[in-house]
Design a protein around this motif. Structure first.
Motif, PDB file in Angstrom:
ATOM      1  N   PHE A  77       0.849  -1.188   0.000  1.00  0.00           N
ATOM      2  CA  PHE A  77       0.000   0.000   0.000  1.00  0.00           C
ATOM      3  C   PHE A  77       0.888   1.243   0.000  1.00  0.00           C
ATOM      4  N   PRO A  78       0.836   2.056  -1.061  1.00  0.00           N
ATOM      5  CA  PRO A  78       1.705   3.233  -1.124  1.00  0.00           C
ATOM      6  C   PRO A  78       1.258   4.389  -0.241  1.00  0.00           C
ATOM      7  N   THR A  79      -0.020   4.461   0.142  1.00  0.00           N
ATOM      8  CA  THR A  79      -0.507   5.589   0.946  1.00  0.00           C
ATOM      9  C   THR A  79      -1.418   5.091   2.052  1.00  0.00           C
ATOM     10  N   ALA A  80      -1.663   5.975   3.019  1.00  0.00           N
ATOM     11  CA  ALA A  80      -2.620   5.659   4.074  1.00  0.00           C
ATOM     12  C   ALA A  80      -4.029   5.570   3.508  1.00  0.00           C
ATOM     13  N   TYR A  81      -4.296   6.320   2.471  1.00  0.00           N
ATOM     14  CA  TYR A  81      -5.602   6.246   1.811  1.00  0.00           C
ATOM     15  C   TYR A  81      -5.860   4.833   1.285  1.00  0.00           C
ATOM     16  N   ASP A  82      -4.826   4.187   0.731  1.00  0.00           N
ATOM     17  CA  ASP A  82      -4.984   2.817   0.229  1.00  0.00           C
ATOM     18  C   ASP A  82      -5.290   1.843   1.360  1.00  0.00           C
ATOM     19  N   LEU A  83      -4.740   2.096   2.537  1.00  0.00           N
ATOM     20  CA  LEU A  83      -5.057   1.261   3.698  1.00  0.00           C
ATOM     21  C   LEU A  83      -6.540   1.379   4.041  1.00  0.00           C
ATOM     22  N   GLU A  84      -7.051   2.601   3.987  1.00  0.00           N
ATOM     23  CA  GLU A  84      -8.443   2.833   4.335  1.00  0.00           C
ATOM     24  C   GLU A  84      -9.375   2.138   3.341  1.00  0.00           C
ATOM     25  N   VAL A  85      -8.996   2.153   2.063  1.00  0.00           N
ATOM     26  CA  VAL A  85      -9.801   1.501   1.028  1.00  0.00           C
ATOM     27  C   VAL A  85      -9.760  -0.017   1.177  1.00  0.00           C
ATOM     28  N   ALA A  86      -8.608  -0.555   1.574  1.00  0.00           N
ATOM     29  CA  ALA A  86      -8.415  -2.009   1.602  1.00  0.00           C
ATOM     30  C   ALA A  86      -8.950  -2.677   2.860  1.00  0.00           C
ATOM     31  N   LYS A  87      -9.225  -1.920   3.915  1.00  0.00           N
ATOM     32  CA  LYS A  87      -9.684  -2.554   5.155  1.00  0.00           C
ATOM     33  C   LYS A  87     -11.009  -3.270   4.924  1.00  0.00           C
ATOM     34  N   SER A  88     -11.244  -4.280   5.728  1.00  0.00           N
ATOM     35  CA  SER A  88     -12.417  -5.128   5.530  1.00  0.00           C
ATOM     36  C   SER A  88     -13.037  -5.468   6.873  1.00  0.00           C
ATOM     37  N   ASP A  89     -14.354  -5.698   6.852  1.00  0.00           N
ATOM     38  CA  ASP A  89     -15.050  -6.135   8.065  1.00  0.00           C
ATOM     39  C   ASP A  89     -14.802  -7.615   8.353  1.00  0.00           C
ATOM     40  N   GLY A  96       9.397  -0.259   9.956  1.00  0.00           N
ATOM     41  CA  GLY A  96       9.252  -1.386  10.877  1.00  0.00           C
ATOM     42  C   GLY A  96       8.100  -1.261  11.834  1.00  0.00           C
ATOM     43  N   ASP A  97       7.472  -0.067  11.934  1.00  0.00           N
ATOM     44  CA  ASP A  97       6.290   0.082  12.791  1.00  0.00           C
ATOM     45  C   ASP A  97       5.162  -0.803  12.277  1.00  0.00           C
ATOM     46  N   GLN A  98       4.463  -1.451  13.218  1.00  0.00           N
ATOM     47  CA  GLN A  98       3.355  -2.327  12.843  1.00  0.00           C
ATOM     48  C   GLN A  98       2.036  -1.723  13.319  1.00  0.00           C
ATOM     49  N   TYR A  99       1.012  -1.843  12.471  1.00  0.00           N
ATOM     50  CA  TYR A  99      -0.284  -1.226  12.758  1.00  0.00           C
ATOM     51  C   TYR A  99      -1.417  -2.193  12.448  1.00  0.00           C
ATOM     52  N   LEU A 100      -2.485  -2.074  13.246  1.00  0.00           N
ATOM     53  CA  LEU A 100      -3.775  -2.667  12.923  1.00  0.00           C
ATOM     54  C   LEU A 100      -4.669  -1.525  12.466  1.00  0.00           C
ATOM     55  N   VAL A 101      -5.185  -1.612  11.264  1.00  0.00           N
ATOM     56  CA  VAL A 101      -5.929  -0.514  10.654  1.00  0.00           C
ATOM     57  C   VAL A 101      -7.393  -0.595  11.055  1.00  0.00           C
ATOM     58  N   HIS A 102      -7.957   0.553  11.493  1.00  0.00           N
ATOM     59  CA  HIS A 102      -9.362   0.588  11.900  1.00  0.00           C
ATOM     60  C   HIS A 102     -10.223   1.358  10.910  1.00  0.00           C
ATOM     61  N   GLU A 137     -11.853  -9.229   8.415  1.00  0.00           N
ATOM     62  CA  GLU A 137     -10.676  -9.485   9.232  1.00  0.00           C
ATOM     63  C   GLU A 137      -9.928  -8.186   9.478  1.00  0.00           C
ATOM     64  N   GLN A 138      -9.051  -8.200  10.455  1.00  0.00           N
ATOM     65  CA  GLN A 138      -8.252  -7.027  10.787  1.00  0.00           C
ATOM     66  C   GLN A 138      -7.097  -6.893   9.799  1.00  0.00           C
ATOM     67  N   LEU A 139      -6.903  -5.699   9.246  1.00  0.00           N
ATOM     68  CA  LEU A 139      -5.782  -5.447   8.346  1.00  0.00           C
ATOM     69  C   LEU A 139      -4.545  -5.101   9.175  1.00  0.00           C
ATOM     70  N   HIS A 140      -3.500  -5.923   9.038  1.00  0.00           N
ATOM     71  CA  HIS A 140      -2.258  -5.772   9.800  1.00  0.00           C
ATOM     72  C   HIS A 140      -1.143  -5.448   8.814  1.00  0.00           C
ATOM     73  N   VAL A 141      -0.439  -4.313   9.021  1.00  0.00           N
ATOM     74  CA  VAL A 141       0.591  -3.886   8.073  1.00  0.00           C
ATOM     75  C   VAL A 141       1.863  -3.495   8.809  1.00  0.00           C
ATOM     76  N   VAL A 142       2.955  -3.485   8.043  1.00  0.00           N
ATOM     77  CA  VAL A 142       4.251  -3.026   8.540  1.00  0.00           C
ATOM     78  C   VAL A 142       4.706  -1.870   7.649  1.00  0.00           C
ATOM     79  N   ALA A 143       5.198  -0.791   8.252  1.00  0.00           N
ATOM     80  CA  ALA A 143       5.673   0.367   7.485  1.00  0.00           C
ATOM     81  C   ALA A 143       7.009   0.044   6.823  1.00  0.00           C
ATOM     82  N   THR A 144       7.142   0.395   5.564  1.00  0.00           N
ATOM     83  CA  THR A 144       8.391   0.181   4.824  1.00  0.00           C
ATOM     84  C   THR A 144       9.086   1.495   4.499  1.00  0.00           C
ATOM     85  N   LYS A 145       8.473   2.607   4.904  1.00  0.00           N
ATOM     86  CA  LYS A 145       9.050   3.918   4.619  1.00  0.00           C
ATOM     87  C   LYS A 145       8.680   4.865   5.752  1.00  0.00           C
TER      88      LYS A 145
END
Length: 693
Positions: free
Chosen positions: A349-361, A386-392, A363-371
């Protein structure tokens, strides 16, 4: 009034493809003193008075004139399969009436069939006024009570207005500038006006497996003037073969369609012609007059058989997929009945906006920052590699920026810090980079993937389809399932029903001669008909994506990164100084739909066939619901909360895709080594300075 004979070339350039078939009589001209003329392997001779039935007209290639300032023009020939994208240069010559526009350009229900024009004067119409220089799109040609008119569409402040304009309406009408990319096939099919040349500029090369016969110079940036070279598809009164004749053949012809009985000629049907037939037309037995020049292995019986049975026609589902690799990507159309199994692969996911679009009811979307990303907003969290997030979900938060309070949109996440989960807000304008952490080891059928997850979705074949000899998908390193589309297909079999397959209409170039209605054994009702995975080329891929993307509204653009505040702003107590971040490029997801394509000879007419009932109810694209946006007060903002978990963690994160995290670990290791080296350098410098003192 006596009609005049004309050259075949002049007749071709004035021919309206919608008026076919036409019957021509040879008036004069010969080759090699009347000897047999051999053309493309088919023997053909002409004599005075001979009748030819024109059943099709094609553009076989383009003569391209390269025009550059201060240099000589250069002529090259380009095949329609040339792997490049082009931009149209608006025609500066005006059209004198709506009738002239309709006679020159193609208007159709597809997005490519909506030409756009403007007029320097107001157009007073029954439904209202189209303002001077206001652009309008021609969307449909209609005839009611012997009165022809076109429907025009004008967009004003995101709302569409429909106007009706008579063909007799006169004025000066100019073509509007067009910022889309087109393949040569799309230009030939939709964007070359009759009687006019088309000027374009080269925009981009596409990767191609085949070597092009001729190519444009790599450093060329000027205009290209396209001149089409036509070919006529003909049948004779007594012949059983379809013969292709170049329009430049040195003969004179006379159009005798009104005086001649066209039924005495052979009646070849293309796959598009067959698909357009009503349902009661099926099933029927047909003779193959022109076998396909290229066909996938499973459909080889179409080249070897003399006759086939065409059972039915319908729209079938396909999944448009791309191989996940940086170079020489392969593109596929996968039937939903594909019998292989898939395992999930991490998405990027190149942007935080893409995370918001990809989240789903689901399952929990779990990502690691690469930049890394450092925010300018006080109240929003910065991001480290390396920061890890659960997207809400997306939320609205009040923050301080430049000493002033303002309301911005942010993405509410849980940051995983050891055994703790800290609620944070990250900016929606974040353009860092994230990779998904996959916890799911299950194997899925393709139909299950489409039902459970929103596309686009990344997978890898974990078990190949054993029902086919060679599975094209099995060797792919990974696949991105991009969109679900519907495509026209015919069910075709050999007369003994030993071979029976779904055959694509728009990517199978062959001609049939109807023999009789089929009254033999029919296919068992409800029996699944085998479907093959198709590998398609770049031009077909972009064309398919263009047609799909126009069926839905584009997603909103992600918010822009905040600009620097002015120096004279009245400041509150300033936040700690932060390193300025330069403006970043827009996310690729904010761009217009790609233009959107196969080396296939007739792929551009993706939706030119009449619609038929789909095999199942489905939408072309599934977009996740972003959910309601909430305004939250500062005291309830997640950045003020820290959530602690016991050792008995309720979240199950036992499986992480190690391949994807290796890159992140290396980055962190490199940063650590670099920081150590910097500290050593500073300590050495300090010791040397102390000695000098």
């Amino acid at each position: 009034m006596e009609r005049m004979a004309m050259t075949l070339d002049k007749f071709t350039r004035s021919l309206d493809a919608k008026s076919l078939p036409r019957v021509l009589q040879i008036q004069s001209g010969y080759y090699f003193q009347g000897s047999v003329y051999e053309l493309y392997g088919g023997e053909w001779s002409f004599s005075y008075g001979e009748l030819l039935k024109i059943i099709g007209i094609n553009i076989t290639r383009l003569i391209v004139e390269l025009q550059s300032e201060g240099s000589k023009s250069m002529i090259v020939n380009l095949s329609l399969d040339y792997p490049g994208l082009f931009r149209i240069v608006a025609d500066k010559r005006p059209y004198a009436s709506i009738q002239e526009i309709v006679d020159s350009v193609r208007i159709g229900p597809e997005c490519l069939g909506h030409p756009e024009f403007h007029c320097p004067e107001e157009l007073q119409l029954a439904e209202g006024t189209i303002q001077a220089e206001e652009s309008f799109r021609l969307t449909a040609l209609r005839t009611e009570h012997e009165d022809s008119h076109v429907d025009c569409e004008v967009t004003r402040k995101d709302s569409k207005h429909i106007f009706t304009v008579k063909l007799s309406h006169t004025g000066e009408f100019y073509e509007c500038a067009d910022d889309q990319f087109y393949t040569l096939r799309e230009l030939v099919e939709w964007k070359i006006p009759k009687g006019r040349k088309r000027t374009v500029t080269w925009a981009k090369s596409l990767p191609s497996k085949e070597k092009c016969v001729s190519e444009l110079p790599e450093d060329y940036s000027g205009e290209l003037v396209l001149t089409p070279v036509y070919e006529l598809q003909t049948v004779s009164k007594f012949g059983k073969n379809v013969v292709f004749i170049p329009s430049t053949l040195d003969v004179e012809v006379l159009d005798v369609t009104e005086e001649c009985d066209g039924d005495c000629f052979m009646q070849p049907l293309s796959f598009r012609d067959v698909f357009a037939k009503p349902s009661e037309f099926f099933p029927f037995r047909a003779e193959i007059i022109e076998p396909p020049s290229q066909v996938q292995e499973e459909l080889g019986f179409l080249k070897s058989s003399k006759q086939v049975i065409v059972h039915s026609a319908y729209q079938a589902k396909r999944i448009l997929a791309s191989e996940i690799r940086s170079e020489a990507q392969r593109r596929f159309l996968i039937p939903v009945s594909y019998n292989g199994r898939f395992k999930r692969r991490p998405r990027t996911f190149p942007t935080a906006y893409d995370l918001e679009v990809a989240k789903s009811d689901m399952e929990q979307l779990h990502v690691v920052a690469t930049k890394a990303f450092e925010t300018h907003y006080e109240g929003l969290s910065s991001v480290l590699v390396g920061d890890q997030y659960l997207v809400h979900k997306r939320e609205t938060s009040e923050v301080i920026y430049g000493g002033k309070r303002k309301t911005v949109e942010a993405l509410a996440c849980e940051k995983i810090v050891g055994k703790k989960y800290e609620a944070v807000l990250i900016p929606m304008c974040l353009d860092g980079g994230f990779v998904e952490v996959v916890h799911d080891k299950k194997q899925y059928m393709l139909s299950e993937v489409c039902q459970r997850f929103a596309l686009p979705f990344n997978v890898k074949v974990s078990m190949r389809d054993l029902s086919v000899k060679e599975d094209l998908l099995a060797g792919a390193t990974g696949l991105q399932l991009e969109e679900e589309i519907t495509d026209p297909f015919l069910i075709v079999s050999t007369p003994d029903l030993a071979q029976c397959w779904e055959v694509p209409v728009n990517r199978t170039n062959m001609a049939l001669q109807l023999l009789e209605r089929w009254n033999g054994p029919k296919l068992t009702q409800g029996k699944a008909v085998p479907s093959a995975v198709e590998e398609i080329g770049e031009d077909c891929y972009f064309t398919l994506r263009r047609y799909v993307n126009t069926s839905v509204l584009p997603p909103p653009r992600p918010p822009k990164r905040p600009q620097k505040h002015s120096e004279d702003t009245v400041k509150l107590p300033p936040p700690r100084p932060k390193k300025p971040v330069p403006p970043s490029p827009k996310s690729p997801h904010t761009a217009k739909p790609a233009v959107s394509t196969s080396r296939s000879s007739i792929c551009v007419e993706q939706n030119t066939t009449p619609p038929r009932k789909e095999t199942s109810n489905t939408s072309l694209i599934t977009m996740p619901d972003p959910g309601p946006q909430k305004v939250i007060g500062e005291e309830n903002s997640p950045q003020h909360k820290t959530i602690k978990q016991d050792d008995d963690d309720t979240h199950d994160y036992e499986y992480i895709d190690e391949d994807e995290l290796d890159i992140i670990r290396r980055k962190l290791n490199d940063q650590s080594i670099q920081g150590t080296d910097n500290r050593k350098t500073r300590n050495t410098y300090a010791m040397q300075t102390a000695k000098q003192v």
